[in-house]
Design a protein around this motif. Structure first.
Motif, PDB file in Angstrom:
ATOM      1  N   SER A   1       0.826  -1.216   0.000  1.00 34.19           N
ATOM      2  CA  SER A   1       0.000   0.000   0.000  1.00 34.19           C
ATOM      3  C   SER A   1       0.856   1.260   0.000  1.00 34.19           C
ATOM      4  CB  SER A   1      -0.931   0.016   1.210  1.00 34.19           C
ATOM      5  OG  SER A   1      -1.910  -0.973   1.084  1.00 34.19           O
ATOM      6  N   ASP A   2       1.884   1.286   0.828  1.00 34.38           N
ATOM      7  CA  ASP A   2       2.763   2.456   0.859  1.00 34.38           C
ATOM      8  C   ASP A   2       3.477   2.650  -0.476  1.00 34.38           C
ATOM      9  OD1 ASP A   2       2.137   3.246   3.450  1.00 34.38           O
ATOM     10  OD2 ASP A   2       3.761   2.059   4.339  1.00 34.38           O
ATOM     11  N   PHE A   3       3.891   1.552  -1.084  1.00 35.30           N
ATOM     12  CA  PHE A   3       4.548   1.612  -2.387  1.00 35.30           C
ATOM     13  C   PHE A   3       3.600   2.204  -3.434  1.00 35.30           C
ATOM     14  CE2 PHE A   3       5.254  -0.489  -6.527  1.00 35.30           C
ATOM     15  CZ  PHE A   3       6.524  -0.026  -6.806  1.00 35.30           C
ATOM     16  N   LEU A   4       2.388   1.667  -3.498  1.00 32.50           N
ATOM     17  CA  LEU A   4       1.432   2.134  -4.503  1.00 32.50           C
ATOM     18  C   LEU A   4       0.974   3.564  -4.236  1.00 32.50           C
ATOM     19  CD1 LEU A   4      -0.691  -1.094  -5.101  1.00 32.50           C
ATOM     20  CD2 LEU A   4       1.077  -0.097  -6.571  1.00 32.50           C
ATOM     21  N   ASN A   5       0.739   3.903  -2.981  1.00 25.84           N
ATOM     22  CA  ASN A   5       0.349   5.278  -2.658  1.00 25.84           C
ATOM     23  C   ASN A   5       1.436   6.264  -3.070  1.00 25.84           C
ATOM     24  OD1 ASN A   5      -2.189   4.707  -1.618  1.00 25.84           O
ATOM     25  ND2 ASN A   5      -1.423   4.467   0.469  1.00 25.84           N
ATOM     26  N   SER A   6       2.686   5.905  -2.860  1.00 25.84           N
ATOM     27  CA  SER A   6       3.797   6.782  -3.246  1.00 25.84           C
ATOM     28  C   SER A   6       3.869   6.938  -4.760  1.00 25.84           C
ATOM     29  CB  SER A   6       5.117   6.229  -2.707  1.00 25.84           C
ATOM     30  OG  SER A   6       5.124   6.256  -1.298  1.00 25.84           O
ATOM     31  N   ALA A   7       3.729   5.827  -5.477  1.00 26.47           N
ATOM     32  CA  ALA A   7       3.773   5.888  -6.948  1.00 26.47           C
ATOM     33  C   ALA A   7       2.601   6.698  -7.495  1.00 26.47           C
ATOM     34  CB  ALA A   7       3.761   4.475  -7.537  1.00 26.47           C
ATOM     35  N   LEU A   8       1.422   6.489  -6.941  1.00 29.99           N
ATOM     36  CA  LEU A   8       0.252   7.239  -7.388  1.00 29.99           C
ATOM     37  C   LEU A   8       0.390   8.726  -7.078  1.00 29.99           C
ATOM     38  CD1 LEU A   8      -2.540   4.716  -6.397  1.00 29.99           C
ATOM     39  CD2 LEU A   8      -2.116   5.588  -8.714  1.00 29.99           C
ATOM     40  N   ASP A   9       0.928   9.036  -5.916  1.00 24.98           N
ATOM     41  CA  ASP A   9       1.098  10.440  -5.543  1.00 24.98           C
ATOM     42  C   ASP A   9       2.051  11.144  -6.505  1.00 24.98           C
ATOM     43  OD1 ASP A   9       0.548  12.665  -3.837  1.00 24.98           O
ATOM     44  OD2 ASP A   9       2.507  12.372  -2.893  1.00 24.98           O
ATOM     45  N   ALA A  10       3.075  10.441  -6.961  1.00 24.77           N
ATOM     46  CA  ALA A  10       4.025  11.028  -7.906  1.00 24.77           C
ATOM     47  C   ALA A  10       3.434  11.136  -9.312  1.00 24.77           C
ATOM     48  CB  ALA A  10       5.307  10.185  -7.949  1.00 24.77           C
ATOM     49  N   PHE A  11       2.502  10.264  -9.647  1.00 24.13           N
ATOM     50  CA  PHE A  11       1.950  10.208 -11.002  1.00 24.13           C
ATOM     51  C   PHE A  11       0.723  11.095 -11.207  1.00 24.13           C
ATOM     52  CE2 PHE A  11      -1.108   8.058 -13.912  1.00 24.13           C
ATOM     53  CZ  PHE A  11      -0.421   8.250 -15.094  1.00 24.13           C
ATOM     54  N   LEU A  12      -0.205  11.063 -10.279  1.00 23.25           N
ATOM     55  CA  LEU A  12      -1.470  11.773 -10.463  1.00 23.25           C
ATOM     56  C   LEU A  12      -1.276  13.281 -10.397  1.00 23.25           C
ATOM     57  CD1 LEU A  12      -3.777   9.536  -8.252  1.00 23.25           C
ATOM     58  CD2 LEU A  12      -3.693   9.616 -10.757  1.00 23.25           C
ATOM     59  N   PRO A  13      -1.860  14.002 -11.345  1.00 21.34           N
ATOM     60  CA  PRO A  13      -1.727  15.463 -11.316  1.00 21.34           C
ATOM     61  C   PRO A  13      -2.442  16.037 -10.098  1.00 21.34           C
ATOM     62  CG  PRO A  13      -2.882  14.726 -13.313  1.00 21.34           C
ATOM     63  CD  PRO A  13      -2.616  13.527 -12.485  1.00 21.34           C
ATOM     64  N   PRO A  14      -1.922  17.138  -9.567  1.00 21.71           N
ATOM     65  CA  PRO A  14      -2.593  17.766  -8.421  1.00 21.71           C
ATOM     66  C   PRO A  14      -3.925  18.367  -8.857  1.00 21.71           C
ATOM     67  CG  PRO A  14      -0.754  19.108  -9.165  1.00 21.71           C
ATOM     68  CD  PRO A  14      -0.723  17.839  -9.969  1.00 21.71           C
ATOM     69  N   LEU A  15      -4.822  18.496  -7.927  1.00 19.60           N
ATOM     70  CA  LEU A  15      -6.105  19.145  -8.208  1.00 19.60           C
ATOM     71  C   LEU A  15      -5.921  20.648  -8.120  1.00 19.60           C
ATOM     72  CD1 LEU A  15      -8.527  16.910  -6.118  1.00 19.60           C
ATOM     73  CD2 LEU A  15      -8.198  16.898  -8.587  1.00 19.60           C
ATOM     74  N   SER A  16      -6.588  21.356  -8.990  1.00 17.49           N
ATOM     75  CA  SER A  16      -6.495  22.811  -8.932  1.00 17.49           C
ATOM     76  C   SER A  16      -7.449  23.329  -7.865  1.00 17.49           C
ATOM     77  CB  SER A  16      -6.838  23.427 -10.289  1.00 17.49           C
ATOM     78  OG  SER A  16      -8.203  23.206 -10.570  1.00 17.49           O
ATOM     79  N   ASP A  17      -7.135  24.487  -7.335  1.00 12.36           N
ATOM     80  CA  ASP A  17      -7.985  25.100  -6.320  1.00 12.36           C
ATOM     81  C   ASP A  17      -9.048  25.999  -6.940  1.00 12.36           C
ATOM     82  OD1 ASP A  17      -6.690  23.879  -4.230  1.00 12.36           O
ATOM     83  OD2 ASP A  17      -5.279  25.525  -3.918  1.00 12.36           O
ATOM     84  N   THR A  18      -9.173  25.994  -8.259  1.00 13.08           N
ATOM     85  CA  THR A  18     -10.097  26.909  -8.919  1.00 13.08           C
ATOM     86  C   THR A  18     -11.508  26.355  -9.022  1.00 13.08           C
ATOM     87  OG1 THR A  18      -9.507  26.047 -11.093  1.00 13.08           O
ATOM     88  CG2 THR A  18      -8.269  27.963 -10.287  1.00 13.08           C
ATOM     89  N   GLY A  19     -11.700  25.090  -8.744  1.00 17.75           N
ATOM     90  CA  GLY A  19     -13.020  24.480  -8.865  1.00 17.75           C
ATOM     91  C   GLY A  19     -13.940  24.883  -7.733  1.00 17.75           C
ATOM     92  N   PRO A  20     -15.195  24.466  -7.807  1.00 18.96           N
ATOM     93  CA  PRO A  20     -16.140  24.799  -6.734  1.00 18.96           C
ATOM     94  C   PRO A  20     -15.719  24.139  -5.431  1.00 18.96           C
ATOM     95  CG  PRO A  20     -17.123  23.235  -8.273  1.00 18.96           C
ATOM     96  CD  PRO A  20     -15.796  23.640  -8.838  1.00 18.96           C
ATOM     97  N   ARG A  21     -15.893  24.844  -4.370  1.00 17.90           N
ATOM     98  CA  ARG A  21     -15.502  24.324  -3.056  1.00 17.90           C
ATOM     99  C   ARG A  21     -16.668  23.572  -2.440  1.00 17.90           C
ATOM    100  NH1 ARG A  21     -10.466  26.122  -1.624  1.00 17.90           N
ATOM    101  NH2 ARG A  21      -9.842  27.962  -2.733  1.00 17.90           N
ATOM    102  N   ARG A  22     -16.333  22.465  -1.800  1.00 12.90           N
ATOM    103  CA  ARG A  22     -17.354  21.685  -1.128  1.00 12.90           C
ATOM    104  C   ARG A  22     -17.584  22.239   0.253  1.00 12.90           C
ATOM    105  NH1 ARG A  22     -15.416  15.586  -2.151  1.00 12.90           N
ATOM    106  NH2 ARG A  22     -16.136  15.297  -0.436  1.00 12.90           N
ATOM    107  N   ARG A  23     -18.822  22.264   0.666  1.00 14.90           N
ATOM    108  CA  ARG A  23     -19.141  22.727   2.009  1.00 14.90           C
ATOM    109  C   ARG A  23     -18.910  21.613   2.990  1.00 14.90           C
ATOM    110  NH1 ARG A  23     -24.674  26.249   1.800  1.00 14.90           N
ATOM    111  NH2 ARG A  23     -23.790  27.980   0.637  1.00 14.90           N
ATOM    112  N   THR A  24     -18.428  21.983   4.147  1.00 19.78           N
ATOM    113  CA  THR A  24     -18.283  21.014   5.216  1.00 19.78           C
ATOM    114  C   THR A  24     -19.272  21.382   6.290  1.00 19.78           C
ATOM    115  OG1 THR A  24     -16.553  22.320   6.263  1.00 19.78           O
ATOM    116  CG2 THR A  24     -15.846  20.588   4.739  1.00 19.78           C
ATOM    117  N   SER A  25     -19.585  20.455   7.153  1.00 20.16           N
ATOM    118  CA  SER A  25     -20.564  20.739   8.200  1.00 20.16           C
ATOM    119  C   SER A  25     -20.102  21.918   9.037  1.00 20.16           C
ATOM    120  CB  SER A  25     -20.771  19.514   9.086  1.00 20.16           C
ATOM    121  OG  SER A  25     -19.571  19.151   9.695  1.00 20.16           O
ATOM    122  N   GLY A  26     -21.043  22.734   9.416  1.00 18.59           N
ATOM    123  CA  GLY A  26     -20.719  23.904  10.221  1.00 18.59           C
ATOM    124  C   GLY A  26     -20.589  25.170   9.403  1.00 18.59           C
ATOM    125  N   GLN A  27     -20.547  25.052   8.069  1.00 16.51           N
ATOM    126  CA  GLN A  27     -20.457  26.243   7.225  1.00 16.51           C
ATOM    127  C   GLN A  27     -21.853  26.633   6.785  1.00 16.51           C
ATOM    128  OE1 GLN A  27     -17.806  25.141   4.039  1.00 16.51           O
ATOM    129  NE2 GLN A  27     -16.130  26.250   5.008  1.00 16.51           N
TER     130      GLN A  27
END
Length: 135
Positions: free
Chosen positions: A108-134
Motif C-alpha cells: 500500500s505504501d509503495f502504490l500510494n507513493s507511486a500514485l502520488d508522484a503520477f497523479l496530477p494535483p487538483l487545482s484550487d479553482t473548482g467549486p468548493r465543497r461545504r463542510t458541516s458547520g459552514q
C-alpha cells in the motif's frame, strides 16, 4: 488521493473517450515511477513523512541505524478508504517485488507513493465543497 484518482480517470475519458480502470491507473503510476527512476526518492519521502526528524532524534554517527518501518507516533496510520483495483497475478508479483526491492514497508505504501508522484494535483479553482458547520 481518491479525488485525484477520479479526476485523472475523468480527464482521460474526456481526452481519449475511454476511462481507464483502476488497475490501468495503478499500472501507469508504477511505470511512470520506474521510467523516471523515482523509487528511491519516493521511499525516502515516505520515510520522512513517517519519521519527521527532530533535534532529539539526531544520530549523525549512526549509533542506532535506521528502522524505516518504525512508527514514531501512536495511533492509526492507515486511511481506511483504499482505492480498489484488480491486478493480474503477474502485475501483483511485479508490484510486490518492486516494493520489496526498494524497501517499502508494504504494498500500500509503495502504490500510494507511486500514485502520488503520477497523479496530477487538483487545482484550487473548482467549486468548493461545504463542510458541516459552514453556512
Amino acid at each position: 488521493m481518491r479525488r485525484r484518482f477520479a479526476h485523472y480517470q475523468l480527464t482521460q475519458k474526456m481526452t481519449t473517450g475511454h476511462e481507464p480502470t483502476n488497475a490501468v491507473v495503478v499500472r501507469r503510476a508504477v511505470l511512470h515511477a520506474k521510467k523516471h527512476d523515482l523509487f528511491d526518492s519516493l521511499r525516502e519521502a515516505l520515510r520522512h513523512r513517517r519519521q519527521p526528524v527532530q533535534e532529539e532524534d539526531s544520530d549523525p554517527d549512526g549509533l542506532f541505524g535506521e528502522v524505516p518501518t518504525r512508527r514514531t507516533a501512536r495511533g492509526s496510520v492507515k486511511d481506511s478508504r483504499q482505492q480498489s483495483f484488480r491486478p493480474s497475478s503477474r502485475e501483483l508479483a511485479v508490484i510486490d517485488a518492486l516494493a520489496s526491492a526498494y524497501a517499502f514497508p508494504n504494498r500500500s505504501d509503495f502504490l500510494n507513493s507511486a500514485l502520488d508522484a503520477f497523479l496530477p494535483p487538483l487545482s484550487d479553482t473548482g467549486p468548493r465543497r461545504r463542510t458541516s458547520g459552514q453556512a
